[in-house]
Enzyme design. Structure first.
Site, PDB file in Angstrom:
ATOM      1  N   GLU A   1     -22.493 -14.473-120.517  1.00  0.00           N
ATOM      2  CA  GLU A   1     -23.296 -14.016-120.585  1.00  0.00           C
ATOM      3  C   GLU A   1     -23.437 -13.016-119.535  1.00  0.00           C
ATOM      4  OE1 GLU A   1     -26.560 -16.246-118.298  1.00  0.00           O
ATOM      5  OE2 GLU A   1     -27.011 -17.595-120.501  1.00  0.00           O
TER       6      GLU A   1
ATOM      7  N   TYR B   1     -29.785 -29.508-119.321  1.00  0.00           N
ATOM      8  CA  TYR B   1     -30.850 -28.985-117.845  1.00  0.00           C
ATOM      9  C   TYR B   1     -32.431 -29.392-117.965  1.00  0.00           C
ATOM     10  CZ  TYR B   1     -33.380 -27.187-122.074  1.00  0.00           C
ATOM     11  OH  TYR B   1     -34.119 -26.639-123.404  1.00  0.00           O
TER      12      TYR B   1
ATOM     13  N   ASP C   1     -21.996 -14.164-115.478  1.00  0.00           N
ATOM     14  CA  ASP C   1     -22.360 -15.542-115.596  1.00  0.00           C
ATOM     15  C   ASP C   1     -21.671 -16.420-116.742  1.00  0.00           C
ATOM     16  OD1 ASP C   1     -23.500 -17.729-114.006  1.00  0.00           O
ATOM     17  OD2 ASP C   1     -24.978 -18.230-115.121  1.00  0.00           O
TER      18      ASP C   1
ATOM     19  N   HIS D   1     -34.049 -11.281-124.882  1.00  0.00           N
ATOM     20  CA  HIS D   1     -32.881 -12.785-124.604  1.00  0.00           C
ATOM     21  C   HIS D   1     -33.378 -14.316-124.800  1.00  0.00           C
ATOM     22  CE1 HIS D   1     -29.264 -15.130-123.660  1.00  0.00           C
ATOM     23  NE2 HIS D   1     -30.220 -15.274-121.762  1.00  0.00           N
TER      24      HIS D   1
ATOM     25  N   THR E   1     -29.192 -12.658-119.005  1.00  0.00           N
ATOM     26  CA  THR E   1     -28.268 -11.840-119.786  1.00  0.00           C
ATOM     27  C   THR E   1     -28.955 -10.816-120.470  1.00  0.00           C
ATOM     28  OG1 THR E   1     -26.830 -14.037-120.859  1.00  0.00           O
ATOM     29  CG2 THR E   1     -27.737 -12.508-122.889  1.00  0.00           C
TER      30      THR E   1
ATOM     31  N   GLN F   1     -25.229 -27.426-120.389  1.00  0.00           N
ATOM     32  CA  GLN F   1     -26.393 -27.176-120.320  1.00  0.00           C
ATOM     33  C   GLN F   1     -27.383 -27.876-121.552  1.00  0.00           C
ATOM     34  OE1 GLN F   1     -26.376 -23.467-121.210  1.00  0.00           O
ATOM     35  NE2 GLN F   1     -28.335 -22.682-120.391  1.00  0.00           N
TER      36      GLN F   1
ATOM     37  N   TYR G   1     -33.804 -14.809-115.238  1.00  0.00           N
ATOM     38  CA  TYR G   1     -33.688 -14.246-116.571  1.00  0.00           C
ATOM     39  C   TYR G   1     -34.731 -13.476-117.546  1.00  0.00           C
ATOM     40  CZ  TYR G   1     -34.129 -18.007-121.406  1.00  0.00           C
ATOM     41  OH  TYR G   1     -34.839 -18.518-122.298  1.00  0.00           O
TER      42      TYR G   1
ATOM     43  N   ASP H   1     -29.857 -16.336-110.521  1.00  0.00           N
ATOM     44  CA  ASP H   1     -29.720 -16.177-111.462  1.00  0.00           C
ATOM     45  C   ASP H   1     -31.165 -15.796-111.689  1.00  0.00           C
ATOM     46  OD1 ASP H   1     -27.814 -14.452-113.668  1.00  0.00           O
ATOM     47  OD2 ASP H   1     -27.763 -16.552-114.824  1.00  0.00           O
TER      48      ASP H   1
ATOM     49  N   ARG I   1     -36.687 -23.729-129.694  1.00  0.00           N
ATOM     50  CA  ARG I   1     -37.643 -23.812-129.875  1.00  0.00           C
ATOM     51  C   ARG I   1     -38.626 -23.190-131.588  1.00  0.00           C
ATOM     52  NH1 ARG I   1     -37.850 -22.594-124.904  1.00  0.00           N
ATOM     53  NH2 ARG I   1     -38.984 -21.489-125.070  1.00  0.00           N
TER      54      ARG I   1
ATOM     55  N   GLU J   1     -24.376  -9.463-117.626  1.00  0.00           N
ATOM     56  CA  GLU J   1     -25.620  -9.121-116.528  1.00  0.00           C
ATOM     57  C   GLU J   1     -24.785  -8.084-115.723  1.00  0.00           C
ATOM     58  OE1 GLU J   1     -26.689 -13.000-114.732  1.00  0.00           O
ATOM     59  OE2 GLU J   1     -26.052 -14.168-116.587  1.00  0.00           O
TER      60      GLU J   1
END
Length: 407
Positions: A194, A239, A228, A129, A339, A235, A124, A122, A138, A196
């Site tokens: 997600e 992660y 997904d 996104h 996503t 997570q 990104y 998968d 952040r 996709e």
């Protein structure tokens, strides 16, 4: 070649001659899974067709298998030949009487996973996104991490938890930690989707052999829609530093129907300009994306319309990056885009983004409001794409309903 079919209603719907996606189905009378091709509201039985002399002898054995892997491994010459033959068969009315006996109404077909999944990766690939998540997680720093515009970020998932559309999804359990609270074990309270697009590998490679982005169509057989499912609370705690694990490995849903790349020829569009220019192994002679208009329905209410055409990293670049270290491809490999999100709030492809981390509930009309998925909720993802002569095709939907966590 004519673009109309003798199958009633096929020309007006998403599964006309310009599409002809492949799937695996069975019936009450014949429970053995077999390969079919969708035409309108019917499924043409390719196992039965291969019993005669319709296909060339070297192709027929592939349609006696219970999945698409054997046919996909044959490569583009076989894919194009079969597509041409099926188009002629379903367009020429001289074949109507005999071939109609090989049709099963789609409503009576029990659908199965269309291919045996070898590996699952998968990515990104959406800048929107990645930017949204960066702003959520952040807020006091650059939303995109330094590597994001230099390579397609991805992770390896679990092929064994890829399931066909309609398979219920049991709410996962795992470790969670709130901002100021203790570490707990329990059912995910922030279950998400997600939206996709997945790419299915047909032709494999030898270990140690990278694949150029320009060789994309030599290896990729077709496209499926992907959900997904993601447990955001699990997570978030697990992660760092190695990335997604239990928060994503419990279920990934894919559509029943694999759309051949040739059916998307009219949907190819120029991909966004990349700045900075990527390294040489990621540069494409013809840089293209697919103009897929996606839609997400939550308990029957449309909540988002993500556009795939704006994805920063293309499927060809993802394939090249996935193999540049010498990792081999296998027939049945599935890699997904990550996503799909657009620049507008109603184009966000995850509920984490739509609700901005749970701050802004989504209105589902008489279904109330939601921030994340509740037990009993159903999510359906659909997509359309331009086809020949100004028409459209509709990719096979992917849907799933949430079941309560196990005790």
């Amino acid at each position: 070649m004519t673009t109309t079919s003798w199958v009633d209603g096929a020309d007006a719907g998403p599964f006309g001659l310009a599409h002809l996606p492949y799937g695996v189905f069975s019936t009450t009378k014949d429970p053995a899974p077999r390969i079919g091709v969708r035409i309108g509201e019917q499924v043409l039985d390719l196992r039965a067709l291969a019993t005669g002399t319709f296909f060339l002898p070297w192709i027929r054995p592939a349609f006696h298998e219970q999945g698409l892997n054997g046919f996909m491994a044959m490569g583009p010459p076989a894919w194009r030949l079969v597509r041409h033959q099926l188009t002629e068969l379903l367009a020429d009315r001289r074949h109507a009487d005999q071939s109609a006996t090989l049709l099963t109404p789609a409503s009576k077909a029990r659908m199965h996973l269309p291919f045996n999944v070898a590996d699952y990766v998968d990515f990104y690939a959406s800048e929107e996104h990645a930017t949204n998540l960066g702003r959520l997680f952040r807020p006091d720093s650059d939303p995109l991490l330094p590597n994001w515009k230099h390579l397609p970020v991805g992770y390896h998932g679990r092929a064994g938890t890829v399931v066909p559309s309609g398979t219920p999804v049991v709410r996962p359990r795992g470790q969670r930690k709130s901002k100021d609270g203790p570490i707990e074990f329990g059912a995910s309270a922030r279950l998400d989707i997600e939206t996709e697009v997945g790419f299915v590998v047909g032709v494999g490679t030898e270990l140690g052999t990278p694949v150029s982005p320009d060789a994309f169509a030599e290896h990729v057989f077709g496209v499926v829609l992907v959900n997904d499912w993601s447990a955001r609370d699990i997570q978030a705690w697990e992660y760092v530093p190695l990335g997604p694990f239990l928060g994503k490995s419990f279920a990934t849903s894919i559509g029943h129907w694999v759309t051949p790349l040739d059916a998307l020829a009219e949907a190819r569009v120029a991909a966004p300009v990349q700045d900075p220019a990527p390294l040489g192994y990621l540069q494409e002679t013809e840089r293209f994306a697919y103009d897929l208009s996606m839609s997400v329905h939550w308990n029957g209410t449309e909540v988002s319309r993500p556009p795939y055409r704006g994805m920063y990293w293309t499927p060809a670049q993802m394939l090249a990056h996935m193999t540049v270290n010498g990792a081999s491809l296998r027939t049945g490999d599935l890699y997904a885009s990550g996503t799909v999100s657009g620049p507008q709030p109603d184009q966000r492809g995850s509920f984490l983004e739509l609700t901005w981390g749970g701050r802004d509930p989504v209105d589902l009309g008489e279904g109330g409001t939601r921030t994340f998925l509740e037990d009993g909720d159903t999510v359906t993802i659909t997509a359309t794409a331009p086809s020949a002569e100004g028409g459209t095709i509709g990719l096979g939907e992917v849907t799933g309903t949430i079941l309560p966590a196990l005790d």
